[in-house]
Write a protein that holds these residues in place. Structure first.
Motif, PDB file in Angstrom:
ATOM      1  N   TYR A  29      54.458 -13.019  54.979  1.00 47.26           N
ATOM      2  CA  TYR A  29      53.815 -14.300  55.280  1.00 47.26           C
ATOM      3  C   TYR A  29      54.633 -15.504  54.797  1.00 47.26           C
ATOM      4  CZ  TYR A  29      49.665 -12.157  57.180  1.00 47.26           C
ATOM      5  OH  TYR A  29      48.804 -11.470  57.993  1.00 47.26           O
ATOM      6  N   MET A  30      55.928 -15.299  54.610  1.00 50.21           N
ATOM      7  CA  MET A  30      56.789 -16.416  54.244  1.00 50.21           C
ATOM      8  C   MET A  30      56.765 -17.543  55.276  1.00 50.21           C
ATOM      9  SD  MET A  30      58.045 -16.606  51.284  1.00 50.21           S
ATOM     10  CE  MET A  30      59.169 -17.966  51.657  1.00 50.21           C
ATOM     11  N   SER A  35      55.267 -23.015  56.162  1.00 48.24           N
ATOM     12  CA  SER A  35      54.545 -23.966  57.009  1.00 48.24           C
ATOM     13  C   SER A  35      53.589 -24.826  56.186  1.00 48.24           C
ATOM     14  CB  SER A  35      53.761 -23.213  58.089  1.00 48.24           C
ATOM     15  OG  SER A  35      52.957 -24.090  58.836  1.00 48.24           O
ATOM     16  N   GLU A  36      52.865 -24.205  55.246  1.00 47.59           N
ATOM     17  CA  GLU A  36      51.942 -24.955  54.396  1.00 47.59           C
ATOM     18  C   GLU A  36      52.708 -25.902  53.472  1.00 47.59           C
ATOM     19  OE1 GLU A  36      48.616 -24.969  54.708  1.00 47.59           O
ATOM     20  OE2 GLU A  36      48.999 -23.678  56.437  1.00 47.59           O
ATOM     21  N   ASN A  42      56.084 -32.969  54.404  1.00 51.73           N
ATOM     22  CA  ASN A  42      56.370 -33.677  55.660  1.00 51.73           C
ATOM     23  C   ASN A  42      57.787 -33.392  56.158  1.00 51.73           C
ATOM     24  OD1 ASN A  42      53.836 -34.996  55.973  1.00 51.73           O
ATOM     25  ND2 ASN A  42      54.445 -36.481  54.417  1.00 51.73           N
ATOM     26  N   ARG A  43      58.270 -32.197  55.817  1.00 46.70           N
ATOM     27  CA  ARG A  43      59.576 -31.729  56.285  1.00 46.70           C
ATOM     28  C   ARG A  43      59.689 -30.238  55.982  1.00 46.70           C
ATOM     29  NH1 ARG A  43      62.546 -30.465  51.932  1.00 46.70           N
ATOM     30  NH2 ARG A  43      62.213 -31.601  49.970  1.00 46.70           N
ATOM     31  N   PRO A  44      60.561 -29.520  56.671  1.00 44.05           N
ATOM     32  CA  PRO A  44      60.749 -28.097  56.355  1.00 44.05           C
ATOM     33  C   PRO A  44      61.295 -27.949  54.939  1.00 44.05           C
ATOM     34  CG  PRO A  44      61.671 -28.630  58.506  1.00 44.05           C
ATOM     35  CD  PRO A  44      61.334 -29.930  57.861  1.00 44.05           C
ATOM     36  N   PRO A  45      60.774 -27.020  54.154  1.00 46.14           N
ATOM     37  CA  PRO A  45      61.248 -26.855  52.777  1.00 46.14           C
ATOM     38  C   PRO A  45      62.603 -26.155  52.721  1.00 46.14           C
ATOM     39  CG  PRO A  45      59.613 -25.183  53.287  1.00 46.14           C
ATOM     40  CD  PRO A  45      59.661 -26.109  54.472  1.00 46.14           C
ATOM     41  N   ASP A  46      63.397 -26.513  51.714  1.00 43.67           N
ATOM     42  CA  ASP A  46      64.655 -25.809  51.435  1.00 43.67           C
ATOM     43  C   ASP A  46      64.386 -24.728  50.394  1.00 43.67           C
ATOM     44  OD1 ASP A  46      66.087 -27.511  53.115  1.00 43.67           O
ATOM     45  OD2 ASP A  46      66.314 -28.992  51.510  1.00 43.67           O
ATOM     46  N   LYS A  47      65.289 -23.759  50.332  1.00 45.09           N
ATOM     47  CA  LYS A  47      65.147 -22.685  49.356  1.00 45.09           C
ATOM     48  C   LYS A  47      65.165 -23.218  47.932  1.00 45.09           C
ATOM     49  CE  LYS A  47      67.114 -18.914  52.120  1.00 45.09           C
ATOM     50  NZ  LYS A  47      68.190 -17.889  52.204  1.00 45.09           N
ATOM     51  N   SER A  48      65.836 -24.335  47.737  1.00 47.71           N
ATOM     52  CA  SER A  48      65.964 -24.897  46.392  1.00 47.71           C
ATOM     53  C   SER A  48      64.762 -25.746  45.976  1.00 47.71           C
ATOM     54  CB  SER A  48      67.231 -25.758  46.306  1.00 47.71           C
ATOM     55  OG  SER A  48      67.182 -26.815  47.263  1.00 47.71           O
ATOM     56  N   ASP A  49      63.853 -26.005  46.895  1.00 42.68           N
ATOM     57  CA  ASP A  49      62.697 -26.843  46.587  1.00 42.68           C
ATOM     58  C   ASP A  49      61.742 -26.135  45.620  1.00 42.68           C
ATOM     59  OD1 ASP A  49      63.319 -29.102  48.108  1.00 42.68           O
ATOM     60  OD2 ASP A  49      62.505 -28.216  49.930  1.00 42.68           O
ATOM     61  N   ASP A  50      61.379 -26.829  44.553  1.00 40.89           N
ATOM     62  CA  ASP A  50      60.390 -26.278  43.620  1.00 40.89           C
ATOM     63  C   ASP A  50      59.058 -26.038  44.324  1.00 40.89           C
ATOM     64  OD1 ASP A  50      62.203 -26.349  41.567  1.00 40.89           O
ATOM     65  OD2 ASP A  50      61.500 -28.267  40.760  1.00 40.89           O
ATOM     66  N   GLU A  51      58.758 -26.900  45.287  1.00 42.31           N
ATOM     67  CA  GLU A  51      57.478 -26.793  45.991  1.00 42.31           C
ATOM     68  C   GLU A  51      57.317 -25.445  46.695  1.00 42.31           C
ATOM     69  OE1 GLU A  51      58.210 -31.113  45.428  1.00 42.31           O
ATOM     70  OE2 GLU A  51      59.412 -29.403  46.090  1.00 42.31           O
ATOM     71  N   LEU A  52      58.426 -24.905  47.213  1.00 39.46           N
ATOM     72  CA  LEU A  52      58.357 -23.614  47.894  1.00 39.46           C
ATOM     73  C   LEU A  52      58.027 -22.497  46.899  1.00 39.46           C
ATOM     74  CD1 LEU A  52      58.594 -22.038  50.494  1.00 39.46           C
ATOM     75  CD2 LEU A  52      61.064 -21.855  50.121  1.00 39.46           C
ATOM     76  N   SER A  53      58.630 -22.556  45.725  1.00 44.56           N
ATOM     77  CA  SER A  53      58.328 -21.561  44.689  1.00 44.56           C
ATOM     78  C   SER A  53      56.873 -21.664  44.245  1.00 44.56           C
ATOM     79  CB  SER A  53      59.257 -21.764  43.485  1.00 44.56           C
ATOM     80  OG  SER A  53      60.605 -21.573  43.841  1.00 44.56           O
ATOM     81  N   ILE A  54      56.397 -22.889  44.118  1.00 45.04           N
ATOM     82  CA  ILE A  54      55.004 -23.114  43.717  1.00 45.04           C
ATOM     83  C   ILE A  54      54.055 -22.564  44.783  1.00 45.04           C
ATOM     84  CG2 ILE A  54      53.260 -24.913  43.352  1.00 45.04           C
ATOM     85  CD1 ILE A  54      55.583 -26.582  42.115  1.00 45.04           C
ATOM     86  N   ALA A  55      54.402 -22.782  46.047  1.00 40.00           N
ATOM     87  CA  ALA A  55      53.576 -22.290  47.151  1.00 40.00           C
ATOM     88  C   ALA A  55      53.547 -20.762  47.173  1.00 40.00           C
ATOM     89  CB  ALA A  55      54.097 -22.832  48.475  1.00 40.00           C
ATOM     90  N   MET A  56      54.684 -20.139  46.906  1.00 41.12           N
ATOM     91  CA  MET A  56      54.743 -18.674  46.868  1.00 41.12           C
ATOM     92  C   MET A  56      53.860 -18.129  45.740  1.00 41.12           C
ATOM     93  SD  MET A  56      58.834 -18.114  47.551  1.00 41.12           S
ATOM     94  CE  MET A  56      58.769 -16.334  47.244  1.00 41.12           C
ATOM     95  N   PHE A  57      53.918 -18.773  44.589  1.00 41.52           N
ATOM     96  CA  PHE A  57      53.092 -18.339  43.461  1.00 41.52           C
ATOM     97  C   PHE A  57      51.613 -18.540  43.782  1.00 41.52           C
ATOM     98  CE2 PHE A  57      50.907 -19.142  39.388  1.00 41.52           C
ATOM     99  CZ  PHE A  57      51.151 -17.919  38.773  1.00 41.52           C
TER     100      PHE A  57
END
Length: 240
Positions: A29-30, A35-36, A42-57
């Motif tokens: 479900y990555m 997407s969330e 308001n943009r596609p996340p990069d792998k380095s974005d902290d927000e993506l790690s937070i969303a995964m957690f």
């Protein structure tokens, strides 16, 4: 419940007990998680974005905390991701708002007021948006039960006695998850069981059936804001 929704729930319950299954579910479900995150950034996340790690957690936390009574898993997970990202944003805002020791006392106070105003405005906007989202989701779900928001408003208990009766019935349902499961499965308010279990008059519950549809739905899903409001209203009926 359609086959896809049933499959997701089965996967989630398996992942609760198996960390390897949880990792596989997160990987599968990555695209959803990204997407969330993109909605927040308001943009596609990069792998380095902290927000993506937070969303995964947050997605992982959703697996651990999910129950069938909360309705759609993906809706539940989306709300958890959004809440986590908002919390992180607020934390960063507070850290960035630290006052420099080189600023004069008057400037410090002005800066504090500015930070406070911006923070309050952000919180107010987020609360308004979250509430509107909950109302829209609840309204859509109520359609499956043949009930509209207008029906609920017109059917709400007005007297202290009937409010207390509804409060007892709702509390009984919350204390007995099988009642809520039956309600979601049949899409009917189990009036007889509620009346018998809560020791209240069935006729009073029947008169407020459409109101109970909304309150019971709020109790079975991730409507955190509306649940707090409804519970406060019901408690108010006891105290009058």
């Amino acid at each position: 419940m359609n086959s896809d929704a049933h499959q997701i729930i089965s996967q989630v319950y398996k992942a609760k007990k198996d960390s390897h299954a949880a990792d596989e579910l997160i990987e599968a479900y990555m695209p959803f998680i990204k997407s969330e995150t993109a909605k927040f950034l308001n943009r596609p996340p990069d792998k380095s974005d902290d927000e993506l790690s937070i969303a995964m957690f947050a997605f992982y936390e959703s697996i651990r905390n999910y129950s069938k009574l909360r309705g759609s898993f993906l809706k539940f997970a989306a709300l958890q991701i959004k809440n986590r990202l908002i919390d992180n944003y607020r934390k960063e805002k507070r850290n960035k708002g630290q006052i420099s020791l080189d600023v004069s006392d008057d400037d410090k106070q002005d800066l504090k007021d500015t930070i406070r105003d911006e923070h309050d405005k952000y919180q107010e906007n987020e609360l308004r948006e979250a509430t509107q989202q909950e109302i829209a989701e609840l309204s859509a779900q109520m359609q499956d039960f043949g009930v509209s928001m207008t029906d609920v408003a017109e059917n709400s208990p007005r007297q202290r006695r009937t409010l207390e009766i509804c409060q007892k019935a709702v509390q009984y349902a919350r204390n007995n998850p099988e009642i809520l499961e039956d309600f979601l499965r049949t899409k009917r308010v189990p009036l007889a069981k509620l009346a018998e279990g809560a020791k209240v008059e069935r006729k009073s519950l029947e008169r407020h059936r459409r109101y109970l549809v909304a309150v019971l739905l709020i109790c079975t899903n991730g409507y955190e804001i509306m649940r707090g409001h409804i519970m406060q209203v019901l408690k108010g009926g006891e105290n009058k």
